[in-house]
Write a protein that holds these residues in place. Structure first.
Motif, PDB file in Angstrom:
ATOM      1  N   PHE A   1       1.538  36.399  75.577  1.00  0.00           N
ATOM      2  CA  PHE A   1       1.318  35.255  74.682  1.00  0.00           C
ATOM      3  C   PHE A   1       0.238  35.514  73.642  1.00  0.00           C
ATOM      4  O   PHE A   1      -0.571  34.640  73.327  1.00  0.00           O
ATOM      5  CB  PHE A   1       0.980  34.015  75.514  1.00  0.00           C
ATOM      6  CG  PHE A   1       2.029  33.651  76.521  1.00  0.00           C
ATOM      7  CD1 PHE A   1       3.354  33.489  76.144  1.00  0.00           C
ATOM      8  CD2 PHE A   1       1.697  33.512  77.869  1.00  0.00           C
ATOM      9  CE1 PHE A   1       4.335  33.168  77.071  1.00  0.00           C
ATOM     10  CE2 PHE A   1       2.670  33.185  78.807  1.00  0.00           C
ATOM     11  CZ  PHE A   1       3.997  33.021  78.404  1.00  0.00           C
ATOM     12  N   GLU A   2       0.228  36.720  73.076  1.00  0.00           N
ATOM     13  CA  GLU A   2      -0.714  37.004  71.996  1.00  0.00           C
ATOM     14  C   GLU A   2      -0.314  36.228  70.741  1.00  0.00           C
ATOM     15  O   GLU A   2       0.862  36.176  70.390  1.00  0.00           O
ATOM     16  CB  GLU A   2      -0.734  38.492  71.659  1.00  0.00           C
ATOM     17  CG  GLU A   2      -1.062  39.378  72.846  1.00  0.00           C
ATOM     18  CD  GLU A   2       0.063  40.329  73.167  1.00  0.00           C
ATOM     19  OE1 GLU A   2      -0.213  41.526  73.299  1.00  0.00           O
ATOM     20  OE2 GLU A   2       1.209  39.873  73.275  1.00  0.00           O
ATOM     21  N   THR A   3      -1.288  35.656  70.076  1.00  0.00           N
ATOM     22  CA  THR A   3      -0.987  34.852  68.881  1.00  0.00           C
ATOM     23  C   THR A   3      -1.596  35.419  67.599  1.00  0.00           C
ATOM     24  O   THR A   3      -1.415  34.835  66.531  1.00  0.00           O
ATOM     25  CB  THR A   3      -1.480  33.409  69.066  1.00  0.00           C
ATOM     26  OG1 THR A   3      -2.869  33.424  69.418  1.00  0.00           O
ATOM     27  CG2 THR A   3      -0.689  32.699  70.162  1.00  0.00           C
ATOM     28  N   LEU A   4      -2.326  36.527  67.695  1.00  0.00           N
ATOM     29  CA  LEU A   4      -2.875  37.153  66.494  1.00  0.00           C
ATOM     30  C   LEU A   4      -1.744  37.560  65.559  1.00  0.00           C
ATOM     31  O   LEU A   4      -0.770  38.176  65.988  1.00  0.00           O
ATOM     32  CB  LEU A   4      -3.689  38.392  66.878  1.00  0.00           C
ATOM     33  CG  LEU A   4      -4.455  39.083  65.751  1.00  0.00           C
ATOM     34  CD1 LEU A   4      -5.698  38.269  65.378  1.00  0.00           C
ATOM     35  CD2 LEU A   4      -4.860  40.497  66.163  1.00  0.00           C
ATOM     36  N   GLN A   5      -1.851  37.201  64.289  1.00  0.00           N
ATOM     37  CA  GLN A   5      -0.804  37.497  63.305  1.00  0.00           C
ATOM     38  C   GLN A   5      -1.398  38.225  62.102  1.00  0.00           C
ATOM     39  O   GLN A   5      -2.503  37.913  61.660  1.00  0.00           O
ATOM     40  CB  GLN A   5      -0.131  36.205  62.825  1.00  0.00           C
ATOM     41  CG  GLN A   5       0.545  35.406  63.928  1.00  0.00           C
ATOM     42  CD  GLN A   5       1.767  36.105  64.500  1.00  0.00           C
ATOM     43  OE1 GLN A   5       2.572  36.674  63.757  1.00  0.00           O
ATOM     44  NE2 GLN A   5       1.911  36.069  65.813  1.00  0.00           N
ATOM     45  N   THR A   6      -0.639  39.186  61.579  1.00  0.00           N
ATOM     46  CA  THR A   6      -1.077  39.943  60.402  1.00  0.00           C
ATOM     47  C   THR A   6      -0.375  39.427  59.149  1.00  0.00           C
ATOM     48  O   THR A   6       0.836  39.213  59.146  1.00  0.00           O
ATOM     49  CB  THR A   6      -0.772  41.444  60.573  1.00  0.00           C
ATOM     50  OG1 THR A   6      -1.473  41.937  61.714  1.00  0.00           O
ATOM     51  CG2 THR A   6      -1.208  42.222  59.336  1.00  0.00           C
ATOM     52  N   VAL A   7      -1.148  39.223  58.095  1.00  0.00           N
ATOM     53  CA  VAL A   7      -0.625  38.754  56.809  1.00  0.00           C
ATOM     54  C   VAL A   7      -0.851  39.851  55.774  1.00  0.00           C
ATOM     55  O   VAL A   7      -1.960  40.373  55.649  1.00  0.00           O
ATOM     56  CB  VAL A   7      -1.330  37.457  56.354  1.00  0.00           C
ATOM     57  CG1 VAL A   7      -0.845  37.045  54.970  1.00  0.00           C
ATOM     58  CG2 VAL A   7      -1.103  36.344  57.362  1.00  0.00           C
TER      59      VAL A   7
ATOM     60  N   ALA B   1       2.621  28.164  71.635  1.00  0.00           N
ATOM     61  CA  ALA B   1       1.544  28.638  70.776  1.00  0.00           C
ATOM     62  C   ALA B   1       1.979  29.861  69.975  1.00  0.00           C
ATOM     63  O   ALA B   1       1.645  29.990  68.792  1.00  0.00           O
ATOM     64  CB  ALA B   1       0.317  28.975  71.622  1.00  0.00           C
ATOM     65  N   VAL B   2       2.756  30.736  70.592  1.00  0.00           N
ATOM     66  CA  VAL B   2       3.249  31.928  69.900  1.00  0.00           C
ATOM     67  C   VAL B   2       4.167  31.536  68.746  1.00  0.00           C
ATOM     68  O   VAL B   2       4.084  32.074  67.642  1.00  0.00           O
ATOM     69  CB  VAL B   2       3.987  32.866  70.877  1.00  0.00           C
ATOM     70  CG1 VAL B   2       4.639  34.023  70.118  1.00  0.00           C
ATOM     71  CG2 VAL B   2       3.018  33.402  71.925  1.00  0.00           C
ATOM     72  N   VAL B   3       5.047  30.575  68.993  1.00  0.00           N
ATOM     73  CA  VAL B   3       5.966  30.096  67.954  1.00  0.00           C
ATOM     74  C   VAL B   3       5.187  29.514  66.782  1.00  0.00           C
ATOM     75  O   VAL B   3       5.469  29.812  65.609  1.00  0.00           O
ATOM     76  CB  VAL B   3       6.934  29.038  68.526  1.00  0.00           C
ATOM     77  CG1 VAL B   3       7.747  28.389  67.397  1.00  0.00           C
ATOM     78  CG2 VAL B   3       7.882  29.666  69.547  1.00  0.00           C
ATOM     79  N   LEU B   4       4.182  28.699  67.075  1.00  0.00           N
ATOM     80  CA  LEU B   4       3.384  28.087  66.015  1.00  0.00           C
ATOM     81  C   LEU B   4       2.594  29.135  65.233  1.00  0.00           C
ATOM     82  O   LEU B   4       2.438  29.029  64.016  1.00  0.00           O
ATOM     83  CB  LEU B   4       2.431  27.053  66.612  1.00  0.00           C
ATOM     84  CG  LEU B   4       3.076  25.792  67.195  1.00  0.00           C
ATOM     85  CD1 LEU B   4       2.005  24.890  67.803  1.00  0.00           C
ATOM     86  CD2 LEU B   4       3.856  25.037  66.144  1.00  0.00           C
ATOM     87  N   ALA B   5       2.099  30.151  65.929  1.00  0.00           N
ATOM     88  CA  ALA B   5       1.343  31.215  65.263  1.00  0.00           C
ATOM     89  C   ALA B   5       2.219  31.949  64.255  1.00  0.00           C
ATOM     90  O   ALA B   5       1.773  32.288  63.155  1.00  0.00           O
ATOM     91  CB  ALA B   5       0.793  32.188  66.299  1.00  0.00           C
ATOM     92  N   ARG B   6       3.462  32.200  64.609  1.00  0.00           N
ATOM     93  CA  ARG B   6       4.381  32.888  63.707  1.00  0.00           C
ATOM     94  C   ARG B   6       4.716  32.021  62.499  1.00  0.00           C
ATOM     95  O   ARG B   6       4.909  32.519  61.393  1.00  0.00           O
ATOM     96  CB  ARG B   6       5.647  33.280  64.462  1.00  0.00           C
ATOM     97  CG  ARG B   6       5.402  34.396  65.488  1.00  0.00           C
ATOM     98  CD  ARG B   6       6.597  34.631  66.367  1.00  0.00           C
ATOM     99  NE  ARG B   6       6.353  35.715  67.333  1.00  0.00           N
ATOM    100  CZ  ARG B   6       7.116  35.980  68.372  1.00  0.00           C
ATOM    101  NH1 ARG B   6       8.202  35.234  68.613  1.00  0.00           N
ATOM    102  NH2 ARG B   6       6.816  36.985  69.186  1.00  0.00           N
TER     103      ARG B   6
END
Length: 225
Positions: A166-172, A209-214
């Motif tokens: 369940f990692e939520t860190l996202q790269t932009v 939380a993962v879905v929202l992070a994406r």
């Protein structure tokens, strides 16, 4: 006298042109579609009326790139962006190098999370830390919605999580031109993907939380349209 005057004009012109090729920081600009986001203002969203009361998120590992190669990294690893207190990140030095894109993470990486409580932007006093086990909150969005299924018609999304799966860190990664230092954050794009009647509160790690992070990752742009 005329010679000195022309030399002065020439040097001033060179200095002006050089200053146009220098970036001293980046500015995050929260928007609602094509207009500036105002806290507590009511906005129409499909068949709903919503307002935003809080928008906070971490930006980390910021770097500028040219043809895929890093030409500059910010002096600090993590910065807390808050719609009511801080939207600009100033650098210790200018970036004279040419670049064509900016890359950054939304959230705090696993290494920082397991390093324990820290100070500055990572201080728990900022309200962006759960516990040593759950770690930092990567972003918060709170507000009200006429369609919200909550008793008080509100919604709260506190999204974090650094442990698999369940990692939520996202790269932009965004294109960024010279003389361009504004990054738009379109909150309407984030909320338009959520049925606030069914999903109005996510306050812990997990699949939601993962879905929202994406979804949050997709709301950043360097184009105001």
């Amino acid at each position: 006298m005329k010679k000195k005057y022309f030399v002065f004009i020439f040097l001033a012109s060179v200095n002006f042109l050089f200053s146009q090729n220098v970036v001293t920081g980046i500015q995050f600009s929260p928007v609602w579609a094509s207009e500036k986001l105002e806290i507590e203002k009511k906005y129409t969203l499909k068949d709903d009326v919503v307002s935003i009361s809080k928008l906070k998120f971490y930006v980390s590992d910021i770097c500028f790139k040219k043809s895929g190669k890093t030409v500059f990294k910010t002096p600090e690893k993590s910065y807390l962006i808050d719609s009511e207190n801080r939207l600009k990140i100033d650098f210790d030095k200018n970036i004279p190098d040419d670049f064509d894109e900016i890359q950054f993470n939304i959230g705090i990486d696993s290494l920082t999370n397991v390093s324990g409580v820290m100070g500055g932007d990572l201080d728990p006093v900022n309200g962006m830390y759960w516990s040593w086990q759950s770690g930092y909150i990567n972003f918060k969005i709170e507000g009200n919605s006429e369609n919200s299924g909550a008793v008080h018609k509100d919604f709260q999304f506190h999204v974090g999580g650094y442990l698999k799966p369940f990692e939520t860190l996202q790269t932009v990664i965004l294109p960024l031109k010279r003389n361009q230092n504004i990054i738009f954050v379109d909150v309407s794009r984030f909320l338009s993907e959520i049925d606030l009647n069914k999903t109005h509160s996510v306050m812990s790690t997990g699949e939601k939380a993962v879905v929202l992070a994406r979804q949050f990752q997709k709301i950043f742009s360097t184009d105001s349209k």
